[in-house]
Design an enzyme around this catalytic site. Sequence first.
Site, PDB file in Angstrom:
ATOM      1  N   HIS A 155     -19.470   8.833  25.769  1.00  0.00           N
ATOM      2  CA  HIS A 155     -19.590   8.456  24.270  1.00  0.00           C
ATOM      3  C   HIS A 155     -19.077   7.332  23.540  1.00  0.00           C
ATOM      4  O   HIS A 155     -19.435   7.130  22.177  1.00  0.00           O
ATOM      5  CB  HIS A 155     -19.680   9.889  23.947  1.00  0.00           C
ATOM      6  CG  HIS A 155     -20.414  10.936  24.064  1.00  0.00           C
ATOM      7  ND1 HIS A 155     -21.791  11.316  24.197  1.00  0.00           N
ATOM      8  CD2 HIS A 155     -19.814  11.302  25.384  1.00  0.00           C
ATOM      9  CE1 HIS A 155     -22.517  12.553  25.035  1.00  0.00           C
ATOM     10  NE2 HIS A 155     -21.492  12.919  25.409  1.00  0.00           N
TER      11      HIS A 155
ATOM     12  N   LYS B 259     -22.157  11.640   7.574  1.00  0.00           N
ATOM     13  CA  LYS B 259     -21.217  11.637   8.576  1.00  0.00           C
ATOM     14  C   LYS B 259     -19.759  12.155   8.448  1.00  0.00           C
ATOM     15  O   LYS B 259     -19.317  11.440   7.367  1.00  0.00           O
ATOM     16  CB  LYS B 259     -22.078  10.743   9.166  1.00  0.00           C
ATOM     17  CG  LYS B 259     -22.173   8.810   8.554  1.00  0.00           C
ATOM     18  CD  LYS B 259     -22.450   7.812   9.315  1.00  0.00           C
ATOM     19  CE  LYS B 259     -24.257   8.420   9.152  1.00  0.00           C
ATOM     20  NZ  LYS B 259     -24.805   7.773  10.279  1.00  0.00           N
ATOM     21  N   ARG B 260     -19.135  12.227   9.845  1.00  0.00           N
ATOM     22  CA  ARG B 260     -17.839  11.888   9.746  1.00  0.00           C
ATOM     23  C   ARG B 260     -17.398  10.696   9.095  1.00  0.00           C
ATOM     24  O   ARG B 260     -18.194   9.407   9.122  1.00  0.00           O
ATOM     25  CB  ARG B 260     -17.017  11.440  11.190  1.00  0.00           C
ATOM     26  CG  ARG B 260     -17.200  12.865  11.880  1.00  0.00           C
ATOM     27  CD  ARG B 260     -16.412  14.231  10.372  1.00  0.00           C
ATOM     28  NE  ARG B 260     -14.746  13.843  11.304  1.00  0.00           N
ATOM     29  CZ  ARG B 260     -14.114  14.685  12.094  1.00  0.00           C
ATOM     30  NH1 ARG B 260     -14.804  15.643  12.086  1.00  0.00           N
ATOM     31  NH2 ARG B 260     -12.826  14.092  12.042  1.00  0.00           N
TER      32      ARG B 260
ATOM     33  N   LYS C 161     -17.814   3.423  10.967  1.00  0.00           N
ATOM     34  CA  LYS C 161     -19.078   3.346  10.297  1.00  0.00           C
ATOM     35  C   LYS C 161     -19.873   3.145   8.642  1.00  0.00           C
ATOM     36  O   LYS C 161     -20.407   3.096   8.320  1.00  0.00           O
ATOM     37  CB  LYS C 161     -18.909   4.994  10.012  1.00  0.00           C
ATOM     38  CG  LYS C 161     -19.136   6.262  11.406  1.00  0.00           C
ATOM     39  CD  LYS C 161     -18.946   7.685  11.594  1.00  0.00           C
ATOM     40  CE  LYS C 161     -18.843   8.164  12.470  1.00  0.00           C
ATOM     41  NZ  LYS C 161     -19.410   8.577  13.420  1.00  0.00           N
TER      42      LYS C 161
ATOM     43  N   THR D  19     -27.035  11.072  15.857  1.00  0.00           N
ATOM     44  CA  THR D  19     -28.409  11.070  16.113  1.00  0.00           C
ATOM     45  C   THR D  19     -28.669  11.874  14.753  1.00  0.00           C
ATOM     46  O   THR D  19     -29.958  11.551  14.851  1.00  0.00           O
ATOM     47  CB  THR D  19     -27.247  12.136  16.717  1.00  0.00           C
ATOM     48  OG1 THR D  19     -26.168  13.046  16.374  1.00  0.00           O
ATOM     49  CG2 THR D  19     -27.838  11.932  18.747  1.00  0.00           C
TER      50      THR D  19
HETATM   51  C1  GLS Z   1     -20.078  10.456  19.648  1.00  0.00           C
HETATM   52  C2  GLS Z   1     -20.503   8.459  19.125  1.00  0.00           C
HETATM   53  O1  GLS Z   1     -19.416   7.882  18.258  1.00  0.00           O
HETATM   54  C3  GLS Z   1     -22.185   8.462  18.826  1.00  0.00           C
HETATM   55  O2  GLS Z   1     -22.781   7.601  18.503  1.00  0.00           O
HETATM   56  C4  GLS Z   1     -22.895   9.372  19.490  1.00  0.00           C
HETATM   57  O3  GLS Z   1     -23.929   9.505  18.663  1.00  0.00           O
HETATM   58  C5  GLS Z   1     -21.820  10.593  19.997  1.00  0.00           C
HETATM   59  C6  GLS Z   1     -22.846  11.627  20.749  1.00  0.00           C
HETATM   60  O4  GLS Z   1     -23.267  10.596  21.730  1.00  0.00           O
HETATM   61  O5  GLS Z   1     -20.814  10.498  20.291  1.00  0.00           O
HETATM   62  N1  GLS Z   1     -18.326   9.500  20.481  1.00  0.00           N
HETATM   63  C7  GLS Z   1     -18.063  10.559  20.065  1.00  0.00           C
HETATM   64  O6  GLS Z   1     -16.227  10.629  20.160  1.00  0.00           O
HETATM   65  N2  GLS Z   1     -18.345  11.139  18.877  1.00  0.00           N
HETATM   66  C8  GLS Z   1     -19.169  11.459  18.784  1.00  0.00           C
HETATM   67  O7  GLS Z   1     -20.477  11.708  17.525  1.00  0.00           O
END
Ligand code: GLS
Length: 841
Positions: free
Chosen positions: A374, A567-568, A573, A678
Amino acid sequence: VQASIPEPQREAWARNHHKAFQTKEDFEKEVVRHVETTLARSMFNCDESAAYSATGLAFRDRLVTRWNQTQQRQTFIDSKRVYYLSLEFLMGRALDNAMLNANLKDVAKAGLDDLGFRIEDIIEQENDAALGNGGLGRLAACFLDSLATLNYPAWGYGLRYRYGIFKQEIIDGYQVEVPDYWLDFNPWEFPRHDVTVDIQFFGHVHKMTDKNGKPFCHWEAGETVQAVAYDMPIPGYDTPSTNNLRLWSSKAASGEFDFQKFNSGDYESSVGDQQRAETISAVLYPNDNLERGKELRLKQQYFWVAASLYDIVRRFKKSKRTWKEFPDLVAIQLNDTHPTLAIVELQRILVDLERLSWDEAWDIVTSTFGYTNHTVLPEALEKWPVTLMQNLLPRHLQIIYDINLFFLQAVEKRFPQDRDLLSRVSIIEESQPKMVRMAFLAVVGSHKVNGVAELHSDLIKTTIFKDFVEIYGPDKFTNVTNAITPRRWLHQANPRLSDLIASKLGGYDFLKDLTQLSQLELSLNDKAFRKEWAEIKYANKVRLAKYIKATTDVSVNPTALFDVQVKRIHEYKRQQLNIFGVIHRYLTLKAMSPEERKKQQPRVSIFGGKAAPGYWMAKHIIHLVNNVGSVVNKDEDIGDLLKVIFLEDYNVSKAEMIIPASDLSEHISTAGTEASGTSNMKFVLNGGLIIGTCDGANIEITREIGENNIFLFGNLAEDVEDLRHAHTYGSHTLDPELLAVFSEIQKGTFGAPHDFEALISAVRDHGDYYLVSDDFHSYIETQALVDESYRNQEDWVTKTITSVARMGFFSSDRCINEYAEEIWNIEPLQVGSEFPRLKKQ
Ligand code: GLS
């Protein structure tokens, strides 16, 4: 001991089978019964919280009957199951979802009305189940929804944290973390005090020989902790299929506390053992995309993985199949590297306990696991010091060494004399101290590895796993582009829009086949439809404006363009790019004459998100956003032209309100850093447009909806490395407009400049790793383009309808079908007549 009821008595059971309510009258009976018995209250002291609990329990009872039927059927059919191992499940609220998935929200609404409550108020009573940080945990939750909806035999396994992600308060512009004790009363979980597993830690390994003279390893542990199962039923949409999310909670193995210690007067330490055991599942680590290598985290991981595997193996053994058939009945998906120890644990069970040969066992293991990566961010890649692993899990470390040895021997055979390759791919990093590279272990121990968007899946093949592509060939690596469940993110979050779409498409089938949205393009010229479409967006904005007023005391005009980044908070980001852009806008407006100002597009810039508690840069960003807001929002020259809002404590239930109210959302990560993202999909599906970089799933969204319907800007992933190199070794000139923003901050316009020095100096003095300056001009220009587009409301509405119509690809049902076919090799359960389909309302 008799386990089930003898044949002659079964008729009595069948006669008294719990009947799930279907009508308003039966629903009311259930609610009143729960209020008067389970909750021991009456109509004289039933507040909204009690009404919520009773409603939740009524729906839970309904789910549990179906859950039981689903499980019985799965066992009877003896088909392959998938187990989704995730350290995070960001479920949000359950009640609204349960009502909608059962098509019974109208029934509940009418029933609650009869009983003196408004359904909206009851839904609001529920705490979010916030057992996750962000996208990774929410993806797991969307996947559970799709697995159940598509009737796949699937279980989720996770940890039952007593404290989920912290609650965020903003005090004087700063983030303050408050613990989230969410379990006070949770009607959705079933404690299974009969399902427990003893989990071992520490100790020593002894070499022994069995009675046939065969050597084996015996792990004599130093500490034992008990795992207790808590089950959450997961309803599918418009199907009786109800899957299970099993969450493990830790407690001391010896019962309440050590009586020997207690009797010898050592009360404190006997209670201490209990507390130490309970600490394991006490708290979710609040980091997203960051691993900090804490021993307790490794303990959590092993505790959860060992309990889950014990459970999976126990279930498999009931089928009386041979071990060779294990992968025919079991697929296990590793959500990121967090559960990688499962690979080692299964190998240990098969070799040490079941006494299979190493090779036989390893074949089974590697056919069972799939691994999803991820992130490519280096700070998020898990590595554990060998010494720590040695101490906590001595036998597992030996097995890791053996896995590595056999793997490197095989590599050496195919690539003789390539010492460099061996050290690059070794699972053990020969650093000081030595480290176990969990991602490499996950790759070696799985039969498939996937990324979560096309760009990301390509990137992992050319960067972190490049050598493994050489070794295993490209077929081991694949892509499954992330997606979202349209049930929660359209039907539940935006009921009016869902209803409008249903009225055009002849029903709600699109919620199960999202590609049907494409028919909306036929209604592009339908005036009444367009009007209603625009009115829904406006109504959602009015609702958000009220919420903003109530929580921040700032009045925003719902006719302004709502520009949202939630978002976080993370440097990659680039919320800093956004807020610098906002300051630039503010300075530009200030420099204009009142006449000129009148021609400008009013905007509300809305931010939200949590920073990891130890992440100072992220906290500075939150502080700056809040300080800019407090200056801009009361500037009378500016008025409605610009408002800056930071929404406290962004979570799933707030997302359900915020996302449908956005005109524009920002997905502006440095190219190549966001694996997928997402929320971008959620915003577009709710009739919002995107400003974004060519990163993660933005690229595929563009391909689906068309370039004209998205505002792309910034440098491409392929150029990032060169730019970074140039910053460090060439001359690094910063964007002049960005410098103007910096000097305004340094003048003290937004509070003590010292507070924001680190943010500026990351760009100015430390190589601007995230390319804020490189992308600034392009960002500002593109925002100007957004203003211009928004002025043409007819055109804007056309863009949003067209985009929604083309979002069919981003249903997590598509995603789960791809996993099922390409990775898990599982089939959905046929839902037959003995397990009747729900009728449409
Ligand atoms: C994450 C990625 O940063 C996101 O881009 C991704 O959409 C998500 C789900 O695949 O996974 N990886 C992570 O460690 N936190 C996330 O949200």
